[in-house]
Design a protein around this motif. Sequence first.
Motif, mmCIF file in Angstrom:
data_model
loop_
_atom_site.group_PDB
_atom_site.id
_atom_site.type_symbol
_atom_site.label_atom_id
_atom_site.label_comp_id
_atom_site.label_asym_id
_atom_site.label_seq_id
_atom_site.Cartn_x
_atom_site.Cartn_y
_atom_site.Cartn_z
ATOM 1 N N ASP A 90 46.564 79.221 34.168
ATOM 2 C CA ASP A 90 47.439 79.815 33.146
ATOM 3 C C ASP A 90 46.659 80.356 31.961
ATOM 4 N N GLY A 91 45.341 80.246 31.959
ATOM 5 C CA GLY A 91 44.538 80.737 30.849
ATOM 6 C C GLY A 91 44.574 79.844 29.642
ATOM 7 N N ARG A 92 44.840 78.570 29.885
ATOM 8 C CA ARG A 92 44.931 77.653 28.737
ATOM 9 C C ARG A 92 43.741 76.701 28.679
ATOM 10 N N MET A 93 42.726 76.876 29.561
ATOM 11 C CA MET A 93 41.572 75.971 29.577
ATOM 12 C C MET A 93 40.297 76.760 29.293
ATOM 13 N N ALA A 94 39.432 76.132 28.502
ATOM 14 C CA ALA A 94 38.109 76.709 28.201
ATOM 15 C C ALA A 94 37.078 75.596 28.248
ATOM 16 N N VAL A 95 35.817 75.931 28.642
ATOM 17 C CA VAL A 95 34.733 74.944 28.746
ATOM 18 C C VAL A 95 33.532 75.472 27.940
ATOM 19 N N TYR A 96 32.986 74.623 27.120
ATOM 20 C CA TYR A 96 31.795 74.989 26.326
ATOM 21 C C TYR A 96 30.704 73.997 26.662
ATOM 22 N N VAL A 97 29.508 74.570 27.139
ATOM 23 C CA VAL A 97 28.332 73.751 27.473
ATOM 24 C C VAL A 97 27.177 74.227 26.587
ATOM 25 N N GLY B 111 36.221 80.738 29.794
ATOM 26 C CA GLY B 111 37.611 80.816 29.366
ATOM 27 C C GLY B 111 37.739 81.229 27.912
ATOM 28 N N LYS B 112 38.973 81.378 27.493
ATOM 29 C CA LYS B 112 39.263 81.803 26.127
ATOM 30 C C LYS B 112 39.352 80.577 25.239
ATOM 31 N N ARG B 113 38.364 80.507 24.338
ATOM 32 C CA ARG B 113 38.334 79.363 23.436
ATOM 33 C C ARG B 113 39.152 79.671 22.179
ATOM 34 N N ARG B 114 40.041 78.720 21.801
ATOM 35 C CA ARG B 114 40.904 78.875 20.628
ATOM 36 C C ARG B 114 40.463 77.997 19.470
ATOM 37 N N ALA B 115 39.800 76.906 19.775
ATOM 38 C CA ALA B 115 39.340 76.000 18.722
ATOM 39 C C ALA B 115 38.156 76.627 17.992
ATOM 40 N N THR B 116 38.003 76.266 16.738
ATOM 41 C CA THR B 116 36.909 76.793 15.930
ATOM 42 C C THR B 116 35.627 76.020 16.221
ATOM 43 N N ASP B 117 34.478 76.558 15.765
ATOM 44 C CA ASP B 117 33.206 75.875 15.944
ATOM 45 C C ASP B 117 33.210 74.524 15.252
ATOM 46 N N ASP B 118 33.834 74.457 14.125
ATOM 47 C CA ASP B 118 33.900 73.166 13.416
ATOM 48 C C ASP B 118 34.664 72.141 14.231
ATOM 49 N N ASP B 119 35.740 72.551 14.888
ATOM 50 C CA ASP B 119 36.503 71.618 15.712
ATOM 51 C C ASP B 119 35.661 71.118 16.873
ATOM 52 N N LEU B 120 34.864 72.048 17.472
ATOM 53 C CA LEU B 120 33.993 71.630 18.565
ATOM 54 C C LEU B 120 32.942 70.646 18.083
ATOM 55 N N ALA B 121 32.320 70.959 16.972
ATOM 56 C CA ALA B 121 31.293 70.071 16.432
ATOM 57 C C ALA B 121 31.879 68.703 16.121
ATOM 58 N N THR B 122 33.057 68.667 15.607
ATOM 59 C CA THR B 122 33.691 67.377 15.291
ATOM 60 C C THR B 122 33.967 66.591 16.554
ATOM 61 N N ALA B 123 34.456 67.240 17.605
ATOM 62 C CA ALA B 123 34.734 66.554 18.864
ATOM 63 C C ALA B 123 33.462 66.004 19.470
ATOM 64 N N ILE B 124 32.336 66.804 19.412
ATOM 65 C CA ILE B 124 31.064 66.328 19.960
ATOM 66 C C ILE B 124 30.563 65.151 19.160
ATOM 67 N N ARG B 125 30.693 65.202 17.834
ATOM 68 C CA ARG B 125 30.205 64.116 16.991
ATOM 69 C C ARG B 125 30.987 62.824 17.216
ATOM 70 N N LEU B 126 32.338 62.946 17.380
ATOM 71 C CA LEU B 126 33.160 61.744 17.585
ATOM 72 C C LEU B 126 32.996 61.180 18.979
#
Length: 502
Positions: free
Chosen positions: A72-79, A106-121
């Motif tokens: 459905d185009g609602r998933m994105a993966v960042y490595v 995929g189409k990423r909607r979250a910001t870089d800050d959100d990604l960094a926060t998820a990786i840190r937590l």
Amino acid sequence: MRWALVKVSLAVTAMVVVAFAVPLGLVVKEMARDRAFSDAERQAATIGPALAITTDDAQLMRAVASTTAGADGRMAVYVPGANGEGSEAEGAGRATGTGGDAVEIGKRRATDDDLATAIRLGRASISSVPGGFALLQPTAVGSGKVAVVEVFVSDRDVTNGVNTAWVVLAAVGLGLVVGSVAIADRLGTRMVRPAEQLAGAAQDLGEGKLGTRVPEEGPAELRAAAVAFNSMADQVVQLLANERELAADLSHRLRTPLTVLRLNAASLGDGPAAEQTRAAVAQLEGEVDQIIRTAREQRPHTQGPLGAGSGCDASEVIRERMAFWSALAEDEGRTVRLAGVSRPVRIPVGRAELAAALDALLGNVFRHTPEGTAFAVDVHNGDDAVIVLVSDAGPGIADPDAALRRGHGDGGPGSTGLGLDIVRRVAESTGGDVRIGHSVLGGTEVRVWLALGGRRLSPVRRAVRRKRGKVAGHQAAGGRLPGGNGPGGKAGTQVAGGKAAE
């Protein structure tokens, strides 16, 4: 009262519905949110095995496309890249580096800050994005790197089914309110109708409608009020009936001396004085009759208790009244026999009431039988009753039953129907009764049954006593009752002869 019950029920039910429906609606909303994010976590978890095996772009794209969210185009993966962009991103607070080795599918909607926060937590987190929310799920890959899987959850998915649940809750709450109002209205009607009937009956009774009664229905309290009202109305009718009975009886007692005056006036002969005396007596009799008829017509069809006082000696009262009437009987040439009064006979009837009953009977004899007609008075004292028999040799009564009914005797214009009624009420006050039959003298026999001790006999025992009283009356007429002739020899009175007893 009815509207007050409806308002109370409406307020209480509304408070109950609000107290339960509002929290339940919030719980439904929270459950829908949790369901949406739980599904997103499951979708993100399906990519974890692929990331653990490979970070190749093509393979990861196929793995993402195999999921529902990816399709459905609602998933994105960042490595992160191999040259450490992940560490730099973590230090700089950004999720992507500048090297070319970083992979983003995929189409990423979250910001870089959100990604960094998820990786840190190092655990899943939720970020608000335009149109919904982004679930960020960190996943460890080879070489100590941490990939982030993003699943987009739209606002519609978060609130899926909430509006329907709220509509159902609102409908249920509204149904409860309407149902409670309807039930309260029915209960109010059930309570108000007897109260309205009671108020209307009280008004009717105040307007003089003495036959008004209230149906004994509704709640227990209103039924008790209806019973009390009906009892009060019965007492009012009883009091009025007793007053009218007293007025009629007192007026009827005047008939006895009036009868004597009329008979004496008839023997005055001719002349102006005699005519004036007879006219005055006739006028007085007419006035007394009018009083009796008026009291009878206004009297409700109820019988009041007749006070017996402390009782009296029937033999003594009968001897006194026979002595009173003896002179008139002798003047008219009537043969009289009195039996059964040589011994005291106590009865539960007042002296005045018994005397009035005897005078009524004896007055009827002189009024409705020809002069010279013989009569007899016999008293029989039994174990549980005293029987007074008055018999005559007159023509008898054509309809004894009608003579016993108030105002239906056939005694002519001068009959008010209260003579035998006085006797009947005296007898019934003791639990006895009055019967009219044929006497051995050839005329009428009136039997007055006076029960002793105030015992009210059953219908069967009354029938047996009537037969015994009849036999006793015949024996008395034949002179076989104990006591013989009492004083007053010729003094006597015939009761209920001639036209009709009153």
